[in-house]
Enzyme design. Structure first.
Site, PDB file in Angstrom:
ATOM      1  N   ASP A 184       0.859  -1.181   0.000  1.00  0.00           N
ATOM      2  CA  ASP A 184       0.000   0.000   0.000  1.00  0.00           C
ATOM      3  C   ASP A 184       0.896   1.233   0.000  1.00  0.00           C
ATOM      4  O   ASP A 184       2.087   1.158   0.306  1.00  0.00           O
ATOM      5  CB  ASP A 184      -0.890  -0.010   1.256  1.00  0.00           C
ATOM      6  CG  ASP A 184      -1.793   1.215   1.318  1.00  0.00           C
ATOM      7  OD1 ASP A 184      -2.492   1.488   0.325  1.00  0.00           O
ATOM      8  OD2 ASP A 184      -1.787   1.919   2.346  1.00  0.00           O
ATOM      9  N   TYR A 203      -0.471   8.681  -2.153  1.00  0.00           N
ATOM     10  CA  TYR A 203      -0.410   8.521  -3.608  1.00  0.00           C
ATOM     11  C   TYR A 203      -1.643   9.178  -4.260  1.00  0.00           C
ATOM     12  O   TYR A 203      -1.630   9.473  -5.448  1.00  0.00           O
ATOM     13  CB  TYR A 203      -0.454   7.032  -4.001  1.00  0.00           C
ATOM     14  CG  TYR A 203       0.797   6.207  -3.776  1.00  0.00           C
ATOM     15  CD1 TYR A 203       1.899   6.682  -3.067  1.00  0.00           C
ATOM     16  CD2 TYR A 203       0.853   4.904  -4.279  1.00  0.00           C
ATOM     17  CE1 TYR A 203       3.012   5.868  -2.860  1.00  0.00           C
ATOM     18  CE2 TYR A 203       1.968   4.096  -4.087  1.00  0.00           C
ATOM     19  CZ  TYR A 203       3.038   4.585  -3.373  1.00  0.00           C
ATOM     20  OH  TYR A 203       4.134   3.773  -3.184  1.00  0.00           O
ATOM     21  N   GLY A 204      -2.708   9.334  -3.455  1.00  0.00           N
ATOM     22  CA  GLY A 204      -4.035   9.667  -3.983  1.00  0.00           C
ATOM     23  C   GLY A 204      -4.154  10.973  -4.726  1.00  0.00           C
ATOM     24  O   GLY A 204      -5.110  11.177  -5.463  1.00  0.00           O
ATOM     25  N   THR A 226      -5.630   3.406  -5.157  1.00  0.00           N
ATOM     26  CA  THR A 226      -5.069   4.334  -6.134  1.00  0.00           C
ATOM     27  C   THR A 226      -4.160   3.568  -7.098  1.00  0.00           C
ATOM     28  O   THR A 226      -4.258   3.731  -8.319  1.00  0.00           O
ATOM     29  CB  THR A 226      -4.290   5.458  -5.396  1.00  0.00           C
ATOM     30  OG1 THR A 226      -5.191   6.100  -4.481  1.00  0.00           O
ATOM     31  CG2 THR A 226      -3.720   6.458  -6.352  1.00  0.00           C
ATOM     32  N   CYS A 269     -11.283   3.047  -1.117  1.00  0.00           N
ATOM     33  CA  CYS A 269     -10.034   3.567  -0.546  1.00  0.00           C
ATOM     34  C   CYS A 269      -9.769   2.786   0.738  1.00  0.00           C
ATOM     35  O   CYS A 269     -10.714   2.444   1.465  1.00  0.00           O
ATOM     36  CB  CYS A 269     -10.176   5.061  -0.242  1.00  0.00           C
ATOM     37  SG  CYS A 269      -8.763   5.747   0.645  1.00  0.00           S
ATOM     38  N   THR A 270      -8.485   2.528   0.997  1.00  0.00           N
ATOM     39  CA  THR A 270      -8.098   1.722   2.158  1.00  0.00           C
ATOM     40  C   THR A 270      -8.657   2.243   3.481  1.00  0.00           C
ATOM     41  O   THR A 270      -8.910   1.457   4.395  1.00  0.00           O
ATOM     42  CB  THR A 270      -6.566   1.707   2.270  1.00  0.00           C
ATOM     43  OG1 THR A 270      -6.085   3.052   2.097  1.00  0.00           O
ATOM     44  CG2 THR A 270      -5.938   0.796   1.249  1.00  0.00           C
ATOM     45  N   HIS A 271      -8.799   3.561   3.588  1.00  0.00           N
ATOM     46  CA  HIS A 271      -9.171   4.154   4.881  1.00  0.00           C
ATOM     47  C   HIS A 271     -10.677   4.151   5.145  1.00  0.00           C
ATOM     48  O   HIS A 271     -11.103   4.277   6.281  1.00  0.00           O
ATOM     49  CB  HIS A 271      -8.670   5.595   4.955  1.00  0.00           C
ATOM     50  CG  HIS A 271      -7.180   5.730   5.005  1.00  0.00           C
ATOM     51  ND1 HIS A 271      -6.357   5.270   3.998  1.00  0.00           N
ATOM     52  CD2 HIS A 271      -6.369   6.291   5.937  1.00  0.00           C
ATOM     53  CE1 HIS A 271      -5.096   5.531   4.309  1.00  0.00           C
ATOM     54  NE2 HIS A 271      -5.073   6.151   5.480  1.00  0.00           N
TER      55      HIS A 271
HETATM   56  N1  DGL Z   1      -4.059   3.875   0.084  1.00  0.00           N
HETATM   57  C1  DGL Z   1      -4.677   4.941  -0.677  1.00  0.00           C
HETATM   58  C2  DGL Z   1      -5.880   4.344  -1.442  1.00  0.00           C
HETATM   59  O1  DGL Z   1      -6.445   3.352  -1.088  1.00  0.00           O
HETATM   60  C3  DGL Z   1      -5.119   6.077   0.231  1.00  0.00           C
HETATM   61  C4  DGL Z   1      -3.957   6.894   0.754  1.00  0.00           C
HETATM   62  C5  DGL Z   1      -3.177   7.594  -0.348  1.00  0.00           C
HETATM   63  O2  DGL Z   1      -3.690   8.550  -0.930  1.00  0.00           O
HETATM   64  O3  DGL Z   1      -2.063   7.157  -0.621  1.00  0.00           O
HETATM   65  O4  DGL Z   1      -6.247   4.893  -2.455  1.00  0.00           O
END
Ligand code: DGL
Length: 273
Positions: free
Chosen positions: A12, A44-45, A77, A188-190
């Site tokens: 991730d 990364y988003g 992402t 999204c992971t969060h």
């Molecule tokens: N892990 C990213 C996602 O699931 C969220 C955090 C990021 O922007 O890197 O898209």
């Protein structure tokens, strides 16, 4: 050739993928894992596709060097923008977040109105939206998508049930009330950590946890390929996970607690470039 005793590699952009790891531990508790979080370069988003592809390549190469039997792209992402890069350099199966979630959403919806939320890069890439159209064979589904960039820092601050989060969630999700969706993909992971807040705002909407769907999908995939570790005699109370980060951030212990609910030891810091 890989062996069933090899580990499952999960990567991730940072710590968010721990929500995906949690689902894997739930569905495949007897497996051994390597978790790589690119904490030095998160988020990364809101980065360009070119940068995300470069980072994805480096994370994949790291996991390949660890001889994993499966690569799980926990980052939505990366799954949206760079899954082709990961697949092109991997010599093992790759599971991203999109396809399992899409299938689940198509089974779940009754009124054929599906919503998707994710980072800016995920939503503007149209990866989820295009996959839905493809998978539904251009069926008459209505798809609405919205990026919710503030959700990531709110979760990492531990603002899970906080009034500020509720206020912002109301703002982001208002359009889904009027579009009448009955299914929402948490892209999204969060976001699974905000399920309760989201359900309070959209009480009649089914939430799809992409990490959970990816874990179920992987269980089947590994079984089909005869790569599933036998769970005979599995008795460990602690999941077997090696943690690698590209930067040991100050609040990592609290964040791990938010995502996994247990302490992790032996975190190793690695350089990918
Ligand atoms: N892990 C990213 C996602 O699931 C969220 C955090 C990021 O922007 O890197 O898209």
């Amino acid at each position: 050739m890989r062996d069933k005793t090899d580990k499952i590699g999960i990567f991730d952009s940072g710590v968010g993928g721990l929500s995906v790891l949690k689902q894997f531990i739930k569905y495949l508790p007897f497996e051994n894992y390597i978790y790589l979080g690119d904490t030095a370069r998160v988020p990364y988003g809101n980065k360009s596709a070119e940068t995300i592809k470069k980072y994805a390549e480096e994370c994949t190469e790291f996991l390949i060097s660890k001889k994993v039997k499966l690569i799980v792209v926990a980052c939505h992402t990366v799954s949206s923008v760079a899954i082709d890069v990961v697949e092109s350099i991997s010599d093992v199966p790759v599971v991203g977040m999109i396809n399992p979630a899409i299938k689940s959403a198509l089974w779940t919806t009754r009124n054929k109105k599906i919503g998707i939320i994710g980072t800016r890069a995920t939503i503007t890439s149209m990866a989820y939206q295009n996959a839905l159209r493809r998978e539904s064979k251009n069926g008459d589904y209505e798809v609405s998508a919205k990026s919710c960039p503030l959700f990531v820092p709110l979760v990492e601050e531990g603002f899970i049930n906080h009034p500020a989060t509720k206020l912002i969630a109301n703002e982001y999700l208002a359009e889904f009330s009027s579009s009448g969706i009955d299914t929402l993909i948490l892209g999204c992971t969060h976001y699974p950590l905000l399920s309760k807040v989201i359900s309070e705002i959209l009480p009649d909407v089914e939430l799809i946890d992409s990490g959970e769907q990816a874990a179920i999908f992987s269980l089947r995939l590994l079984a089909e390929k005869n790569l599933l570790l036998d769970d005979n005699g599995f008795s460990s109370v602690r999941p077997n996970v090696e943690f690698y980060l590209t930067d040991l951030t100050i609040n990592f212990p609290e964040i791990v607690n938010i995502f996994l609910g247990f302490k992790v030891e032996n975190v190793q810091v690695v350089k990918l470039t």
